[in-house]
Every structure is written in structure tokens, then in C-alpha cells.
Design an enzyme around this catalytic site. Structure first.
Site, mmCIF file in Angstrom:
data_model
loop_
_atom_site.group_PDB
_atom_site.id
_atom_site.type_symbol
_atom_site.label_atom_id
_atom_site.label_comp_id
_atom_site.label_asym_id
_atom_site.label_seq_id
_atom_site.Cartn_x
_atom_site.Cartn_y
_atom_site.Cartn_z
ATOM 1 N N ARG A 262 34.466 78.787 26.943
ATOM 2 C CA ARG A 262 34.281 80.101 26.337
ATOM 3 C C ARG A 262 33.098 80.804 26.988
ATOM 4 O O ARG A 262 32.044 80.203 27.211
ATOM 5 C CB ARG A 262 34.049 79.978 24.822
ATOM 6 C CG ARG A 262 35.274 79.448 24.089
ATOM 7 C CD ARG A 262 35.070 79.382 22.590
ATOM 8 N NE ARG A 262 36.217 78.759 21.946
ATOM 9 C CZ ARG A 262 36.275 78.440 20.660
ATOM 10 N NH1 ARG A 262 35.237 78.696 19.872
ATOM 11 N NH2 ARG A 262 37.341 77.875 20.139
ATOM 12 N N ARG A 277 25.845 75.908 21.191
ATOM 13 C CA ARG A 277 26.775 76.941 21.664
ATOM 14 C C ARG A 277 26.826 76.878 23.190
ATOM 15 O O ARG A 277 25.922 77.361 23.871
ATOM 16 C CB ARG A 277 26.313 78.321 21.191
ATOM 17 C CG ARG A 277 27.359 79.416 21.362
ATOM 18 C CD ARG A 277 26.849 80.743 20.840
ATOM 19 N NE ARG A 277 26.588 80.708 19.413
ATOM 20 C CZ ARG A 277 27.506 80.954 18.479
ATOM 21 N NH1 ARG A 277 28.743 81.246 18.832
ATOM 22 N NH2 ARG A 277 27.195 80.905 17.187
ATOM 23 N N GLU A 349 28.780 75.794 11.102
ATOM 24 C CA GLU A 349 30.222 75.582 11.270
ATOM 25 C C GLU A 349 30.515 74.439 12.233
ATOM 26 O O GLU A 349 29.937 74.355 13.311
ATOM 27 C CB GLU A 349 30.878 76.862 11.798
ATOM 28 C CG GLU A 349 32.369 76.725 12.066
ATOM 29 C CD GLU A 349 32.891 77.740 13.078
ATOM 30 O OE1 GLU A 349 33.922 77.443 13.707
ATOM 31 O OE2 GLU A 349 32.267 78.803 13.242
ATOM 32 N N SER A 352 37.009 75.266 11.879
ATOM 33 C CA SER A 352 37.714 76.375 11.231
ATOM 34 C C SER A 352 39.185 75.996 11.158
ATOM 35 O O SER A 352 39.779 75.633 12.184
ATOM 36 C CB SER A 352 37.567 77.674 12.027
ATOM 37 O OG SER A 352 36.304 78.260 11.831
ATOM 38 N N ARG A 391 29.388 69.438 18.338
ATOM 39 C CA ARG A 391 28.690 69.741 17.086
ATOM 40 C C ARG A 391 28.650 68.521 16.169
ATOM 41 O O ARG A 391 27.689 68.329 15.417
ATOM 42 C CB ARG A 391 29.336 70.936 16.396
ATOM 43 C CG ARG A 391 29.119 72.227 17.178
ATOM 44 C CD ARG A 391 29.385 73.468 16.375
ATOM 45 N NE ARG A 391 29.000 74.656 17.134
ATOM 46 C CZ ARG A 391 28.863 75.868 16.621
ATOM 47 N NH1 ARG A 391 29.078 76.073 15.320
ATOM 48 N NH2 ARG A 391 28.496 76.886 17.375
#
Length: 430
Positions: A262, A277, A349, A352, A391
Site C-alpha cells: 500500500r 504502518r 485496529e 476489519s 500488527r
């Protein structure tokens, strides 16, 4: 992708649904393009009928020796042929305009999704576990003494720039163990089928799951047109693109461990410390392809699958239902799992889980044949992280840290680490 027939039948509802996602009314613009497209198609069909009638009369005029009528009819056939080509081209242009407009509009939220402008409007559903009382000030993952030898940001920056990391030794062993543990749990206990897919995909695959055309800047494209997947949701979901499945084959439940890429285009200056990130990371993904009647129940089941991983690792977390302003483009409803990170003293987070209804299926033309026959219907698709491996690594390291700089590792990982139970303060797996 949206059903144009549903918009025609209830434009007010369509506008109301989009309004909940902060969008202006769009139905009048959509229907104007749709009407222009349909008018061009009708005109082309009328011209085609006139051309066919004239074509039948040309021979008769020639045979009767009526040269004037013959020439008139021949000219009419040529005129209609040109008119048909023009109208079809204009209809195709309107069709492309309509498709582009619909492709850029988000999925309408379910009625039960809370309204809100941003993450402040998210609603907590439940919590599991209690944050540990450390008795000392816990550090962030990259500050822990035993982690530092195995987490090298300087070398990664030399190789690739910012938002990359080189993992070594005990840290990468734990990272790999986490991915294997997640896969084994999903396959052996949750009934998902393990799948391995490419990380380079055609543009159509990215369009199918909604990353394109609207979010092109969030992903990476190669010079020959392939796209690097931001998640294996893209490949797993697109395995049924263009298919007509038998109802008895549903649900299809898949999982994959993959590299993900990403650009993080919209996150400049956000989470720049550590590996929270990254441009390149790993994730264990879950995807379900279901009958429309079963998708909401499947959403709850998939959320439970992700929760089970955190519970087995002994990591405190909370489950949030995202509000309309924080929900992803292709989702109708999303549950976020947020894991406790003591180094940041907050929940972040880690998964999801979203139900997309037939939104992606329409873009992919993925359908099933109802039992007993009948016209094929669109499947429903769901996706969720099960979990983000990096994560999860951060959470394991931060929650297991000790005052001396060592890290106690979750019991669930011990079999994947040859019986080793901790990372020493010097960075060794012991």
C-alpha cells in the site's frame, strides 16, 4: 457497483443512503445519463428496423426496373447504416459515462450502521481481556531492548526508503510463527480453505473488489500494467469473477497468507515510528462467498474467527462497529477489531471484517444458480483480516514485554517456535 434498476425504482432511497455516507444527491444525474443511453439504444433499434425494411425492398425495386426507387432505397440503407453506427457509438459513450459514475459511488450502508462523520462516530460492541498492569512504564515495540536487534529500520531505509523494516533473528521467527498459527487455526478450527494466490493482478481484479478506479493512488502499479495487491481480498474474491456457481457450493470460505502493498498516500506524517504502518506487510486474509440470505450471519461468524486468534494469543481487544463516515468504500457494514497496545496506551485496529452484499459481485459479475432453477443471482461477498501479521507481532511484543527488556511469548506460539517461550533482553529466542 449499483443496480441501475433499483435506482430507477426508488431514487429517493438511493440518495438517502448515499447521504448517510456524506454524498450529495446523485440519482437525478444518474437517471439523466441512463435516459440518454436508453434513448440512443431505442433510436438505433428503430433505425435498424428501417434499414432492414429498406434492404428487403431494394431487390424488388431493382427487379421491377424502377431505377429511381432502387437508388432511393440504396441511399436510405446507407444513410441508416451510418445513423446506426453513430447512435451505437453515442449509446456506448453514455454507457461508459454511467458505468464510470456508478463505479465511483460507495456501497450504501445497512440501516443498522450508526451515522457519523469519522471514527469518533464508531460504536463499541464489546471488549475481551483486560490490559495488563505492568508495574513499569511499557515501551513501544521498537523501543524494547530484546526487540531492537531484530527490527532494523535504518537498513530498510537504505534499501527502500521510509515505511519499510528489516526483521531478523528472534523477531522474524515470531512473525513467521504468527502467520502459521493464524493459518492453522482458520483451516483446522474455522473450516476455511487455505489458498495461495499471486500478488500481481490485472486491472480488472482491482476494479472487481473496488480498489479501482477511485483509489488508484493507494496502490502500486508496475510498468507493464499489473497491480500489486493491497490485500489478498483482491485475489481471493476474484476467484469467482465471471462465474455462475451452484447454490449448493455456497458458502465458499477461503484464507490466504500474503505480502500486501500500500502506498499509504493519505497517511503522510501518521504512524511514522515503528512498523505500525508500512508500504509492504503481511496479512492472513479471510474471504467468504455466500448466498444473499446468509451474508449477515457469515459476517458475525467471520468476526468470531478473527476474535478467536486474539483470544488464543491472550491479547486484550475491543470490537467496534464502524459508522457511515469511517466505513470502507465497498462495505455495507464493518466490524473493526482493535488490539490493546500498551506502548501507545490505546487500542489500535488489527482487523476489519466487512460484509459487501452484492456490491463487489456486480462489479465482477459473480453469480449463483438458485436451487430449483431460475435466473442466476449475484452472490454476496465478505472479507476480513485474520489477522494483520505485523500488527499482531507488535501487540505480542508490547503486551509480553518485561521490565528487563525481555519478552514473554504467548503459549499458543510455543509449538511454532520449537518450544521456545521468550525473547531475551539481548534479542535471543530462548
Amino acid at each position: 457497483m449499483h443496480d441501475i434498476r433499483a435506482i430507477r425504482e426508488n431514487p429517493a432511497q438511493f440518495d438517502a443512503d448515499l447521504g448517510r455516507r456524506g454524498m450529495p444527491p446523485m440519482s437525478s444525474r444518474i437517471l439523466a445519463i441512463d435516459e440518454a443511453r436508453r434513448a440512443k439504444i431505442l433510436a438505433a433499434e428503430t433505425a435498424q428496423a428501417a434499414q432492414n425494411a429498406a434492404s428487403k425492398q431494394v431487390g424488388a425495386a431493382k427487379a421491377s426496373g424502377d431505377e429511381a426507387e432502387f437508388e432511393r432505397l440504396r441511399a436510405l440503407v446507407a444513410e441508416k447504416k451510418s445513423e446506426i453506427a453513430r447512435l451505437q457509438e453515442e449509446a456506448a459513450a453514455e454507457d461508459a459515462k454511467l458505468r464510470d459514475l456508478l463505479m465511483g459511488l460507495p456501497n450504501p450502508p445497512l440501516a443498522e450502521v450508526p451515522d457519523g462523520a469519522d471514527e469518533a462516530g464508531n460504536v463499541e460492541l464489546r471488549r475481551w481481556g483486560s490490559p495488563r498492569d505492568f508495574g513499569f512504564s511499557p515501551k513501544e515495540h521498537f523501543e524494547i531492548a530484546g526487540v531492537k536487534p531484530g527490527m532494523d529500520f535504518a537498513t530498510a531505509a537504505k534499501l527502500s526508503g521510509s515505511r519499510f523494516v528489516v526483521l531478523r533473528g528472534a523477531v522474524i521467527r515470531v512473525h513467521r510463527a504468527l502467520a502459521q498459527f493464524m493459518l492453522d487455526t482458520h483451516v483446522n478450527q474455522h473450516g476455511l480453505t487455505e489458498t495461495w494466490t499471486p500478488v500481481l493482478v490485472k486491472e480488472e481484479a482491482m476494479i472487481g473488489t473496488g480498489q479501482l478506479p477511485k483509489f488508484a493512488e493507494d496502490s502500486y502499479q508496475t510498468t507493464n500494467g499489473w497491480w500489486l495487491v493491497p490485500t489478498s481480498e483482491v485475489t481471493l474474491t476474484n476467484t469467482v469473477a465471471g462465474d455462475i456457481l451452484e447454490a449448493g457450493a455456497l458458502p465458499i470460505r477461503l484464507t490466504a497468507h500474503s505480502q500486501c502493498f500500500r502506498s499509504e498516500a493519505g497517511s503522510a506524517g501518521k504512524d511514522t515510528s515503528g512498523m505500525l504502518r508500512q508500504h509492504q506487510f503481511e496479512k492472513v486474509e479471510m474471504v467468504s462467498i455466500t448466498h444473499p440470505d446468509e451474508s449477515l450471519a457469515e459476517h458475525e461468524r467471520m468476526t468470531g474467527c478473527a476474535e478467536a486468534i486474539l483470544q488464543k494469543l491472550g491479547l486484550p481487544y475491543r470490537v467496534m462497529v464502524l459508522c457511515t463516515g469511517d466505513m470502507g468504500f465497498g462495505a455495507r457494514k464493518t466490524h473493526d477489531l482493535e488490539v490493546w497496545l500498551p506502548g501507545q496506551n490505546t487500542y489500535r485496529e488489527i482487523s476489519s471484517v466487512s460484509v459487501c452484499g452484492d456490491f463487489q459481485a456486480r462489479r465482477m459479475n459473480a453469480r449463483f444458480r438458485p436451487e430449483g432453477g431460475g435466473k442466476p443471482e449475484f452472490v454476496h461477498t465478505l472479507n476480513g483480516s485474520g489477522l494483520a501479521v505485523g500488527r499482531a507481532l507488535i501487540a505480542v511484543l508490547e503486551n509480553g514485554q518485561q521490565e528487563d527488556g525481555s519478552v514473554t511469548l504467548p503459549e499458543a506460539l510455543h509449538p511454532y517456535l520449537g518450544g521456545k517461550t521468550r525473547i531475551s533482553a539481548e534479542g535471543a529466542l530462548t
